[in-house]
Motif scaffolding. Sequence first.
Motif, PDB file in Angstrom:
ATOM      1  N   SER A  84     -57.819  74.865 -22.204  1.00 35.91           N
ATOM      2  CA  SER A  84     -56.242  75.186 -22.134  1.00 35.91           C
ATOM      3  C   SER A  84     -56.090  76.894 -22.392  1.00 35.91           C
ATOM      4  CB  SER A  84     -55.555  74.200 -23.225  1.00 35.91           C
ATOM      5  OG  SER A  84     -54.028  74.139 -22.961  1.00 35.91           O
ATOM      6  N   HIS A  85     -54.882  77.029 -23.036  1.00 35.65           N
ATOM      7  CA  HIS A  85     -54.562  78.381 -23.279  1.00 35.65           C
ATOM      8  C   HIS A  85     -54.107  78.757 -24.533  1.00 35.65           C
ATOM      9  CE1 HIS A  85     -49.967  77.595 -23.275  1.00 35.65           C
ATOM     10  NE2 HIS A  85     -50.507  76.417 -22.616  1.00 35.65           N
ATOM     11  N   LEU A  86     -54.322  80.055 -25.083  1.00 31.25           N
ATOM     12  CA  LEU A  86     -53.983  80.567 -26.255  1.00 31.25           C
ATOM     13  C   LEU A  86     -52.960  81.243 -26.301  1.00 31.25           C
ATOM     14  CD1 LEU A  86     -57.299  81.336 -27.946  1.00 31.25           C
ATOM     15  CD2 LEU A  86     -56.127  79.611 -28.386  1.00 31.25           C
ATOM     16  N   PHE A  95     -48.624  74.436 -31.175  1.00 24.08           N
ATOM     17  CA  PHE A  95     -49.365  73.339 -30.608  1.00 24.08           C
ATOM     18  C   PHE A  95     -49.530  73.722 -29.084  1.00 24.08           C
ATOM     19  CE2 PHE A  95     -47.111  71.653 -34.189  1.00 24.08           C
ATOM     20  CZ  PHE A  95     -48.250  71.144 -34.937  1.00 24.08           C
ATOM     21  N   ASP A  96     -48.519  74.081 -28.299  1.00 25.03           N
ATOM     22  CA  ASP A  96     -48.593  74.443 -26.862  1.00 25.03           C
ATOM     23  C   ASP A  96     -49.788  75.163 -26.537  1.00 25.03           C
ATOM     24  OD1 ASP A  96     -48.388  75.061 -24.083  1.00 25.03           O
ATOM     25  OD2 ASP A  96     -46.196  75.112 -24.279  1.00 25.03           O
ATOM     26  N   GLY A  97     -50.804  74.340 -25.633  1.00 26.45           N
ATOM     27  CA  GLY A  97     -52.027  75.328 -25.452  1.00 26.45           C
ATOM     28  C   GLY A  97     -53.063  75.424 -26.195  1.00 26.45           C
ATOM     29  N   VAL A  98     -52.898  76.133 -27.450  1.00 30.94           N
ATOM     30  CA  VAL A  98     -53.692  76.202 -28.491  1.00 30.94           C
ATOM     31  C   VAL A  98     -54.352  74.908 -28.712  1.00 30.94           C
ATOM     32  CG1 VAL A  98     -51.896  76.271 -30.218  1.00 30.94           C
ATOM     33  CG2 VAL A  98     -54.220  77.228 -30.554  1.00 30.94           C
ATOM     34  N   ASN A 129     -53.015  83.814 -19.548  1.00 34.93           N
ATOM     35  CA  ASN A 129     -51.442  84.085 -19.388  1.00 34.93           C
ATOM     36  C   ASN A 129     -51.145  82.650 -18.364  1.00 34.93           C
ATOM     37  OD1 ASN A 129     -49.169  85.093 -18.627  1.00 34.93           O
ATOM     38  ND2 ASN A 129     -49.816  85.982 -16.815  1.00 34.93           N
ATOM     39  N   GLU A 130     -51.312  81.592 -19.019  1.00 40.84           N
ATOM     40  CA  GLU A 130     -50.838  80.282 -18.585  1.00 40.84           C
ATOM     41  C   GLU A 130     -49.187  80.361 -18.461  1.00 40.84           C
ATOM     42  OE1 GLU A 130     -49.152  76.198 -18.545  1.00 40.84           O
ATOM     43  OE2 GLU A 130     -48.816  77.486 -20.036  1.00 40.84           O
ATOM     44  N   GLU A 131     -48.574  80.859 -19.531  1.00 42.08           N
ATOM     45  CA  GLU A 131     -47.227  80.754 -19.673  1.00 42.08           C
ATOM     46  C   GLU A 131     -46.254  81.678 -18.649  1.00 42.08           C
ATOM     47  OE1 GLU A 131     -45.696  78.590 -21.209  1.00 42.08           O
ATOM     48  OE2 GLU A 131     -46.966  77.839 -22.935  1.00 42.08           O
ATOM     49  N   GLY A 132     -47.120  82.852 -18.102  1.00 41.76           N
ATOM     50  CA  GLY A 132     -46.232  83.680 -17.307  1.00 41.76           C
ATOM     51  C   GLY A 132     -45.025  84.126 -18.320  1.00 41.76           C
ATOM     52  N   LEU A 191     -56.334  68.886 -23.012  1.00 43.41           N
ATOM     53  CA  LEU A 191     -55.511  67.997 -24.045  1.00 43.41           C
ATOM     54  C   LEU A 191     -54.103  68.971 -24.269  1.00 43.41           C
ATOM     55  CD1 LEU A 191     -56.166  66.165 -27.277  1.00 43.41           C
ATOM     56  CD2 LEU A 191     -54.320  68.044 -27.199  1.00 43.41           C
ATOM     57  N   HIS A 192     -52.800  68.236 -23.750  1.00 41.00           N
ATOM     58  CA  HIS A 192     -52.095  69.316 -24.046  1.00 41.00           C
ATOM     59  C   HIS A 192     -50.828  68.422 -24.798  1.00 41.00           C
ATOM     60  CE1 HIS A 192     -48.764  72.182 -22.905  1.00 41.00           C
ATOM     61  NE2 HIS A 192     -49.684  73.018 -22.817  1.00 41.00           N
ATOM     62  N   ILE A 193     -49.786  69.091 -25.364  1.00 40.30           N
ATOM     63  CA  ILE A 193     -48.770  68.362 -26.124  1.00 40.30           C
ATOM     64  C   ILE A 193     -47.763  68.000 -24.772  1.00 40.30           C
ATOM     65  CG2 ILE A 193     -48.764  69.484 -28.414  1.00 40.30           C
ATOM     66  CD1 ILE A 193     -46.273  71.197 -27.096  1.00 40.30           C
TER      67      ILE A 193
HETATM   68 ZN   LIG Z   1     -49.098  74.924 -22.297  1.00 41.55          ZN
END
Ligand SMILES: [Zn+2]
Length: 411
Positions: A84-86, A95-98, A129-132, A191-193
């Motif tokens: 996923s993404h940090l 939690f999101d990504g990490v 850069n998942e979030e942009g 796995l993601h929230i």
């Molecule tokens: Zn995310």
Amino acid sequence: MEKQKIMINGERLKNTVEAFADFGRTKNNGVTRLALSDEDIKVRKHFRSLCEELGMMVTWDDMGNMYATLEGIANDQPPVVIGSHLDSVEKGGRFDGVLGVLTGLEVVRTMVENGIKPQVPVVVANITNEEGARFEPSLMASGVISGRFNKSNMLKSTDKNGITFGEALRKSGYEGKEENRLKEASAFLELHIEQGPVLETESLQIGVVDCVVGMVCYELEVTGDSDHAGTTPMPLRKDALFAANNLISEIRQNMDKLDERLVYTIGRMNVSPNIHTVIPNKVVFSLEARHQDAETIKQVEEIIQTLHESSGKEKCKVKATKLWDRDTVWFDEKLVYSLERSAKTLGYPYKPMVSGAGHDAQFIATYIPSAMIFVPSVNGKSHAEDELTSWEDCEKGVNVILQTVLDLTTN
Ligand SMILES: [Zn+2]
């Protein structure tokens, strides 16, 4: 005799999530860790050292995506990847990504401490850069490695201080070789929230995601006439905002007749000239809709395309322009089934669901068998400092991934 089930260490997972939140932790216990910012560079270094402590080899590719590899028995075989993404948005959560990256780390830690050598390599991935949030668009690096986005355009993407993604990447020390990109794998698991309220509302702990829903986005332009707000009698007006109001009611009525799983949003609206003494002559607004079935999206478009004139007294002209669309991405059936089976074996209440939000796995799914699970978001919140998933739910989610990785990599 049934094998004793191997479980992850929930306390260690919690401590690791909290330790990672220290990189960019905000006053209100959220996280600001924009892509390739100082905090992101520091958290990458930390991630790398934890992986190396486990004997993993860490590489990164030309988009800064990091891959930590635990060797298996047959290292010429395609790996199983957990990632996923940090990076985070400004004032995002812990939690999101990490959580998806640390899921991978915890799975490997559990395997190593139990002396399990997987049949094939296990890779933990941090996708850049998942979030942009600093450099548009979102899903940038997964978009590039899956061939969806043009790399040289992405390198030119600029943050608000005029720094390009390319410069920031070079400076970060994480500009690696193209040949290091994720090319082949037997599975990509994320796995993601949930980022929505469904699991919490239904008291479920796991959502097994079948697909990331397709969407369509239109812009509607309503044209009227500007006149003086004090001197023009009501029957003689062509007020574009009153017209837009009627139009929106009509859209709502018609869309509500379609499938109940359809979601649609008018998120942006500009009123011209936007002066309180002038009757509005133009209203432009966005209309996006999301659903898993192409047929429903088609029905949405049919509704939009019949809108040429507003109903009611104003009779203003309406122009609908399609901005873009995106097809539904279905995850790999076998992996979805295997995640469901893991949740069932572990006795965790789960349900199949769709993702209304975009994730790296949807791009990676175009060339690697991929699947996702969701864990509950308290009050459905995300991209906010009070984003929360209970530690018990985090632990259960990671156990589901561990179980699936063990199924895929051990006899
Ligand atoms: Zn995310």
